[in-house]
Scaffold this motif. Structure first.
Motif, PDB file in Angstrom:
ATOM      1  N   ASN A  58      97.495  -9.999 -59.422  1.00  0.00           N
ATOM      2  CA  ASN A  58      98.648  -9.428 -58.742  1.00  0.00           C
ATOM      3  C   ASN A  58      99.587  -8.791 -59.618  1.00  0.00           C
ATOM      4  OD1 ASN A  58      99.559 -10.217 -55.824  1.00  0.00           O
ATOM      5  ND2 ASN A  58      98.504 -11.770 -56.260  1.00  0.00           N
ATOM      6  N   TYR A  59      99.717  -9.472 -60.870  1.00  0.00           N
ATOM      7  CA  TYR A  59     100.739  -9.000 -61.812  1.00  0.00           C
ATOM      8  C   TYR A  59     100.137  -7.482 -62.322  1.00  0.00           C
ATOM      9  CZ  TYR A  59     103.122  -8.148 -66.142  1.00  0.00           C
ATOM     10  OH  TYR A  59     103.632  -7.681 -67.380  1.00  0.00           O
ATOM     11  N   PHE A  60      98.952  -7.688 -62.242  1.00  0.00           N
ATOM     12  CA  PHE A  60      98.379  -6.383 -62.931  1.00  0.00           C
ATOM     13  C   PHE A  60      98.563  -5.172 -62.079  1.00  0.00           C
ATOM     14  CE2 PHE A  60      94.638  -3.444 -63.314  1.00  0.00           C
ATOM     15  CZ  PHE A  60      94.744  -3.151 -64.694  1.00  0.00           C
ATOM     16  N   SER A  62     101.228  -4.972 -59.780  1.00  0.00           N
ATOM     17  CA  SER A  62     102.448  -4.753 -59.641  1.00  0.00           C
ATOM     18  C   SER A  62     102.960  -3.851 -60.702  1.00  0.00           C
ATOM     19  CB  SER A  62     103.262  -6.013 -59.461  1.00  0.00           C
ATOM     20  OG  SER A  62     102.941  -6.900 -58.490  1.00  0.00           O
ATOM     21  N   VAL A  63     102.461  -3.872 -62.162  1.00  0.00           N
ATOM     22  CA  VAL A  63     103.084  -3.219 -63.010  1.00  0.00           C
ATOM     23  C   VAL A  63     102.780  -1.907 -63.281  1.00  0.00           C
ATOM     24  CG1 VAL A  63     103.551  -5.240 -64.684  1.00  0.00           C
ATOM     25  CG2 VAL A  63     101.445  -4.002 -64.669  1.00  0.00           C
ATOM     26  N   ASN A  64     101.794  -1.349 -62.261  1.00  0.00           N
ATOM     27  CA  ASN A  64     101.273  -0.065 -62.373  1.00  0.00           C
ATOM     28  C   ASN A  64     102.354   0.708 -61.640  1.00  0.00           C
ATOM     29  OD1 ASN A  64      99.236   1.963 -62.452  1.00  0.00           O
ATOM     30  ND2 ASN A  64      99.013   1.621 -60.222  1.00  0.00           N
ATOM     31  N   ILE A  65     102.400   1.983 -62.296  1.00  0.00           N
ATOM     32  CA  ILE A  65     103.234   3.020 -61.753  1.00  0.00           C
ATOM     33  C   ILE A  65     102.528   4.198 -60.830  1.00  0.00           C
ATOM     34  CG2 ILE A  65     105.083   4.827 -61.942  1.00  0.00           C
ATOM     35  CD1 ILE A  65     106.273   2.908 -64.344  1.00  0.00           C
ATOM     36  N   SER A 119     102.934   6.772 -59.375  1.00  0.00           N
ATOM     37  CA  SER A 119     103.438   8.285 -59.776  1.00  0.00           C
ATOM     38  C   SER A 119     102.805   8.771 -61.078  1.00  0.00           C
ATOM     39  CB  SER A 119     104.682   8.490 -59.392  1.00  0.00           C
ATOM     40  OG  SER A 119     105.555   7.563 -60.185  1.00  0.00           O
ATOM     41  N   ARG A 120     102.350   7.858 -61.903  1.00  0.00           N
ATOM     42  CA  ARG A 120     102.111   8.139 -63.110  1.00  0.00           C
ATOM     43  C   ARG A 120     100.467   8.112 -63.523  1.00  0.00           C
ATOM     44  NH1 ARG A 120     106.110   7.956 -67.533  1.00  0.00           N
ATOM     45  NH2 ARG A 120     104.276   7.946 -68.894  1.00  0.00           N
ATOM     46  N   LYS A 121      99.672   7.917 -62.441  1.00  0.00           N
ATOM     47  CA  LYS A 121      98.103   7.694 -62.329  1.00  0.00           C
ATOM     48  C   LYS A 121      97.625   8.553 -63.286  1.00  0.00           C
ATOM     49  CE  LYS A 121      94.252   7.283 -59.210  1.00  0.00           C
ATOM     50  NZ  LYS A 121      93.733   5.968 -59.501  1.00  0.00           N
ATOM     51  N   ASN A 122      96.799   7.968 -64.105  1.00  0.00           N
ATOM     52  CA  ASN A 122      96.113   8.595 -65.117  1.00  0.00           C
ATOM     53  C   ASN A 122      94.955   7.953 -65.611  1.00  0.00           C
ATOM     54  OD1 ASN A 122      95.236  10.009 -67.373  1.00  0.00           O
ATOM     55  ND2 ASN A 122      97.251  10.217 -68.438  1.00  0.00           N
ATOM     56  N   ARG A 152      91.932   8.766 -66.573  1.00  0.00           N
ATOM     57  CA  ARG A 152      91.162   9.261 -67.652  1.00  0.00           C
ATOM     58  C   ARG A 152      91.784   8.271 -68.838  1.00  0.00           C
ATOM     59  NH1 ARG A 152      90.438  15.430 -69.560  1.00  0.00           N
ATOM     60  NH2 ARG A 152      91.218  14.606 -71.416  1.00  0.00           N
ATOM     61  N   LEU A 153      92.922   8.470 -68.997  1.00  0.00           N
ATOM     62  CA  LEU A 153      93.661   7.675 -70.060  1.00  0.00           C
ATOM     63  C   LEU A 153      93.042   6.017 -69.727  1.00  0.00           C
ATOM     64  CD1 LEU A 153      95.247   7.685 -72.568  1.00  0.00           C
ATOM     65  CD2 LEU A 153      97.306   7.325 -71.010  1.00  0.00           C
ATOM     66  N   HIS A 154      93.318   5.624 -68.619  1.00  0.00           N
ATOM     67  CA  HIS A 154      92.789   4.273 -68.362  1.00  0.00           C
ATOM     68  C   HIS A 154      91.336   3.956 -68.858  1.00  0.00           C
ATOM     69  CE1 HIS A 154      92.815   0.636 -65.917  1.00  0.00           C
ATOM     70  NE2 HIS A 154      91.494   0.991 -65.209  1.00  0.00           N
ATOM     71  N   HIS A 180      90.799   3.711 -72.334  1.00  0.00           N
ATOM     72  CA  HIS A 180      91.346   2.342 -73.084  1.00  0.00           C
ATOM     73  C   HIS A 180      90.365   1.284 -72.756  1.00  0.00           C
ATOM     74  CE1 HIS A 180      94.707   3.828 -74.938  1.00  0.00           C
ATOM     75  NE2 HIS A 180      95.469   4.355 -73.868  1.00  0.00           N
ATOM     76  N   LEU A 194     106.405 -13.211 -58.332  1.00  0.00           N
ATOM     77  CA  LEU A 194     105.992 -12.272 -59.336  1.00  0.00           C
ATOM     78  C   LEU A 194     105.788 -10.855 -59.072  1.00  0.00           C
ATOM     79  CD1 LEU A 194     104.585 -12.675 -62.265  1.00  0.00           C
ATOM     80  CD2 LEU A 194     102.462 -12.679 -61.196  1.00  0.00           C
ATOM     81  N   ASN A 195     105.678 -10.767 -57.998  1.00  0.00           N
ATOM     82  CA  ASN A 195     105.258  -9.152 -57.595  1.00  0.00           C
ATOM     83  C   ASN A 195     106.445  -8.448 -57.541  1.00  0.00           C
ATOM     84  OD1 ASN A 195     102.411  -9.880 -57.184  1.00  0.00           O
ATOM     85  ND2 ASN A 195     102.604  -9.754 -54.940  1.00  0.00           N
ATOM     86  N   LYS A 225     108.661  -3.050 -64.621  1.00  0.00           N
ATOM     87  CA  LYS A 225     107.959  -2.291 -65.207  1.00  0.00           C
ATOM     88  C   LYS A 225     108.521  -0.938 -65.617  1.00  0.00           C
ATOM     89  CE  LYS A 225     106.519  -0.113 -60.859  1.00  0.00           C
ATOM     90  NZ  LYS A 225     105.451  -0.172 -59.671  1.00  0.00           N
ATOM     91  N   TYR A 284      95.180  -2.400 -69.614  1.00  0.00           N
ATOM     92  CA  TYR A 284      95.759  -1.142 -69.378  1.00  0.00           C
ATOM     93  C   TYR A 284      96.058  -1.041 -67.878  1.00  0.00           C
ATOM     94  CZ  TYR A 284      95.080  -0.370 -74.522  1.00  0.00           C
ATOM     95  OH  TYR A 284      95.153  -0.515 -75.925  1.00  0.00           O
ATOM     96  N   THR A 285      97.145  -0.528 -67.427  1.00  0.00           N
ATOM     97  CA  THR A 285      97.267  -0.072 -66.108  1.00  0.00           C
ATOM     98  C   THR A 285      96.660   1.125 -65.720  1.00  0.00           C
ATOM     99  OG1 THR A 285      99.280   1.015 -66.496  1.00  0.00           O
ATOM    100  CG2 THR A 285      99.468  -1.199 -66.131  1.00  0.00           C
ATOM    101  N   GLU A 286      96.602   1.534 -64.452  1.00  0.00           N
ATOM    102  CA  GLU A 286      96.008   2.554 -63.971  1.00  0.00           C
ATOM    103  C   GLU A 286      96.556   3.697 -64.375  1.00  0.00           C
ATOM    104  OE1 GLU A 286      94.689   2.241 -60.036  1.00  0.00           O
ATOM    105  OE2 GLU A 286      93.398   0.280 -60.554  1.00  0.00           O
ATOM    106  N   ASP A 287      97.844   3.731 -64.920  1.00  0.00           N
ATOM    107  CA  ASP A 287      98.687   4.745 -65.312  1.00  0.00           C
ATOM    108  C   ASP A 287      98.406   5.053 -66.992  1.00  0.00           C
ATOM    109  OD1 ASP A 287     100.333   3.216 -66.441  1.00  0.00           O
ATOM    110  OD2 ASP A 287     101.748   3.276 -64.573  1.00  0.00           O
ATOM    111  N   GLY A 288      97.464   4.074 -67.494  1.00  0.00           N
ATOM    112  CA  GLY A 288      97.039   4.219 -68.840  1.00  0.00           C
ATOM    113  C   GLY A 288      97.886   3.713 -69.857  1.00  0.00           C
ATOM    114  N   ARG A 289      98.976   2.722 -69.185  1.00  0.00           N
ATOM    115  CA  ARG A 289     100.062   2.083 -70.466  1.00  0.00           C
ATOM    116  C   ARG A 289      99.302   0.600 -70.649  1.00  0.00           C
ATOM    117  NH1 ARG A 289     104.657   1.092 -67.698  1.00  0.00           N
ATOM    118  NH2 ARG A 289     103.490   0.992 -65.800  1.00  0.00           N
ATOM    119  N   MET A 336     105.984  13.841 -67.875  1.00  0.00           N
ATOM    120  CA  MET A 336     104.975  13.145 -68.801  1.00  0.00           C
ATOM    121  C   MET A 336     105.006  13.993 -70.009  1.00  0.00           C
ATOM    122  SD  MET A 336     102.964  11.363 -65.848  1.00  0.00           S
ATOM    123  CE  MET A 336     101.248  10.934 -66.701  1.00  0.00           C
TER     124      MET A 336
END
Lengths: 252, 418
Positions: A220-222, A224-227, A229-232, A234-236, A239, B10-11, B18, B48-53, B275
């Motif tokens: 759930n945490y994982f 929730s921290v995703n943004i 509108s910044r989806k990327n 390739r970078l994901h 890594h 948590l959510n 974030k 790493y999140t799906e936005d690569g951070r 970005m």
């Protein structure tokens, strides 16, 4: 061309180096494995690992390299990357054939290659420090399975021992079928028979009561921290390459 | 434990936290103590999140209740969202249990301001204290220092946390006044100054007494939001430079504004996140911190904006063609660091390797030099080098024609020429 076969150990490698210099064997091809006379047509020289000869070569290396340099050489060999024996050998020959310490001679192809191997191994080690996911078992042991590209388990001892000093843990390398176990005092290498353990009933029963809760909270945490509108993607994926996903709680 | 409620909290509170981009877990040297749990001397990204951070820390707000009404913030008072608050014990349990499973390096705890600054700060400190004292937890802890909190609380926070941070939010005071009328820039700078003095004092103390307690061993950082207000890159970087120089900050983070709220003072909701600009700012930041560039060399009155097409080092090089070409086999490290396409590690390798033999193109490539960029600016052991008298603009065109920006897929305006 002389082909040498050795047992794959570091001592074996050093013994081979001894033979090469004593018998002036050059050029050579170095292979890991067992010697089968019938399987090969060309002339093959089997190397029998010899402690005394190996330690003479090691003393020689210590004279010409820094302590860290010898360590780096050892790590590069121990990682067991297929097809790199000749480059490791080339490096050792370059060490002995030069008057000065050649550790930083990056213009030389063997020195450069060794530095690349080392980079690969260290990255894999670092990834394991990051991607190990422990699961808490009924008896309080934290268990993790890994499938690293190279043999990096021995390099992980120091990190995990100094971090998880107050919990029993085990990290098991599925590919190479051995693991590392910490019993609150010391670590040891172990081998396990998974045939019984892997039955579904045993697997579920083995986990502690709250294991599922925390895995869910983490997932759930994982998310929730995703943004979004910044989806990327390739970078994901750069890594966390996909081959690691099957052991990552948040990606299962 | 009420699992559903904890999950919901948590959510909400991870989602609200974030937009704080800092996730560093390096820079501390906290060791495992008395066979306790954890250490903080590595700096590891565990996922790493799906936005690569990177996901390194459990980054959450203690609560998203807030008395402030900052236009750029999701948790602002007048925003109609679900509110939640963790208890101190809940944060402690989550941290310990995530840490034991090797999900995280530690905790990043921030908070909306409820009641007042001291009341909020007290609770943050309480979480850190409990982790350190009751659980002998030696993992990484990053606490927000709440602007306006008392010095005693700040000092206590420094004793338990590895890193402290105050977000400047807007690069300039005018920007802040516009979007966060309740906030005062001086209230942010005061705690930074106080903590800086305490850190310096502690470092001195450590020199005299080896067992002096650690005080925020990983130092301070801050964050500015980019693209919500009309500041130029020059203003952003000048301000970053000021804080690096005067407050010994470990990091300044640049956060491209993500439109989350409709407000006439802000960019519209469908505006793209800047970005590329954010990436260029980080590149410029690195040039200042590791490559020996002065901020005025990167941005100045003639060039107040960073070039979005090419990186700031290349951009500097083509404005300063008189500095090139340099001989890779002779030039000082400081000069080699200024060549586009040569990074810190490659530069060090070059300087080490050329003691043995002079280096040619093949070897430079092997070492890791991006020769497609570097070739216009260097000579080496080879007869092949750029002989044409190219202008900076020519070089820029050649390099851009050869390389494809990783951001191109994000821009819809690219035309197909062929």
């Amino acid at each position: 061309m002389n082909t040498l076969i050795y047992d794959g150990t570091f001592e074996g490698l050093l013994t081979a180096v001894f033979e090469i210099y004593e018998r002036k064997l050059y050029p050579v091809k170095l292979l890991k494995g067992e010697w089968h006379t019938s399987a090969l047509f060309e002339e093959v020289i089997p190397i029998v690992t010899d402690e005394a000869r190996a330690s003479r070569v090691l003393r020689g290396l210590r004279k010409k390299l820094s302590a860290a340099g010898v360590q780096r050489l050892y790590i590069s060999h121990m990682a067991e990357i297929a097809g790199e024996d000749c480059n490791v050998l080339g490096f050792i020959r370059h060490v002995f054939d030069s008057d000065q310490n050649i550790e930083e001679d990056y213009g030389n192809k063997y020195v450069m290659r060794l530095s690349e191997i080392l980079k690969m191994v260290r990255r894999e080690k670092h990834r394991m420090e990051a991607f190990v996911r422990f699961q808490k078992l009924n008896d309080g042991t934290f268990y993790a399975a890994i499938e690293p590209d190279f043999n990096v388990l021995p390099l992980l001892i120091k990190h995990f021992k100094s971090r998880y000093a107050d919990q029993k843990w085990m990290i098991y390398d599925i590919t190479r079928a051995y693991g590392l176990y910490y019993d609150l005092h010391d670590t040891q290498f172990i081998e396990m028979d998974f045939a019984e353990l892997n039955k579904p009933v045993n697997v579920i029963a083995a986990y502690s009561e709250d294991e599922g809760i925390y895995q869910n909270l983490w997932k759930n945490y994982f998310a929730s921290v995703n943004i979004a509108s910044r989806k990327n993607t390739r970078l994901h994926v750069r890594h966390i390459p996909k081959r690691y996903w099957r052991h990552l709680t948040e990606k299962i | 434990m009420n699992v559903d409620r904890i999950t919901e909290k948590l959510n909400i509170l991870a989602d609200a936290a974030k937009y704080d981009v800092s996730c560093a877990s390096s820079g501390s040297d906290r060791k495992n103590k008395d066979k306790g749990l954890g250490n903080a001397s590595n700096g590891i990204c565990h996922s790493y999140t799906e936005d690569g951070r990177c996901v390194s820390l459990l980054k959450i707000l203690l609560t998203n209740h807030c008395i402030f009404d900052c236009a750029y913030c999701v948790s602002r008072k007048n925003n109609d969202i679900k509110r939640a608050a963790f208890t101190v014990q809940e944060v402690v349990d989550l941290t310990i249990n995530f840490y034991r499973r090797n999900y995280i390096e530690g905790l990043f705890l921030s908070s909306g301001i409820f009641k007042n600054a001291d009341y909020t700060m007290e609770r943050l400190v309480h979480v850190a204290k409990k982790l350190r004292i009751e659980h002998n937890f030696n993992g990484y802890i990053h606490l927000k220092s709440i602007p306006g909190a008392s010095e005693e609380l700040m000092r206590e926070a420094g004793l338990y946390a590895d890193r402290l941070s105050v977000n400047l939010e807007m690069p300039t005071e005018a920007g802040l006044k516009l979007l966060a009328p309740d906030k005062n820039r001086q209230d942010m700078i005061d705690p930074m100054r106080f903590l800086n003095q305490e850190i310096i004092r502690n470092t001195e103390e450590k020199k005299l007494f080896k067992n002096a307690p650690m005080f925020a061993p990983a130092g301070q950082s801050t964050q500015v939001i980019v693209g919500a207000t009309p500041e130029s890159d020059q203003q952003v970087l000048q301000s970053a430079n000021y804080f690096y120089k005067n407050f010994n900050l470990k990091r300044v983070y640049y956060s491209g504004y993500v439109p989350v709220l409709a407000d006439k003072r802000l960019p519209a909701l469908n505006t793209a996140v800047p970005m590329v600009r954010e990436n260029r700012l980080y590149q410029a930041d690195w040039l200042m911190r590791f490559y020996g560039f002065h901020v005025n060399e990167i941005v100045n009155n003639q060039n107040p904006l960073l070039d979005l097409d090419i990186d700031p080092k290349l951009s500097w090089a083509i404005r300063n063609m008189q500095a090139f070409p340099i001989d890779i086999n002779k030039a000082d490290l400081q000069l080699i660091l200024r060549v586009p396409g040569i990074g810190l590690l490659s530069a060090q390798k070059i300087v080490a390797a050329r003691k043995f033999a002079r280096l040619g193109w093949e070897q430079l490539k092997k070492i890791g030099v991006a020769t497609n960029r570097a070739r216009y600016f260097i000579t080496c052991k080879s007869n092949e080098f750029e002989r044409r008298d190219l202008t900076g603009q020519n070089i820029k065109q050649f390099i851009m024609a050869q390389s494809q920006s990783k951001y191109i897929k994000n821009t819809q305006t690219q035309l197909n020429l062929f």
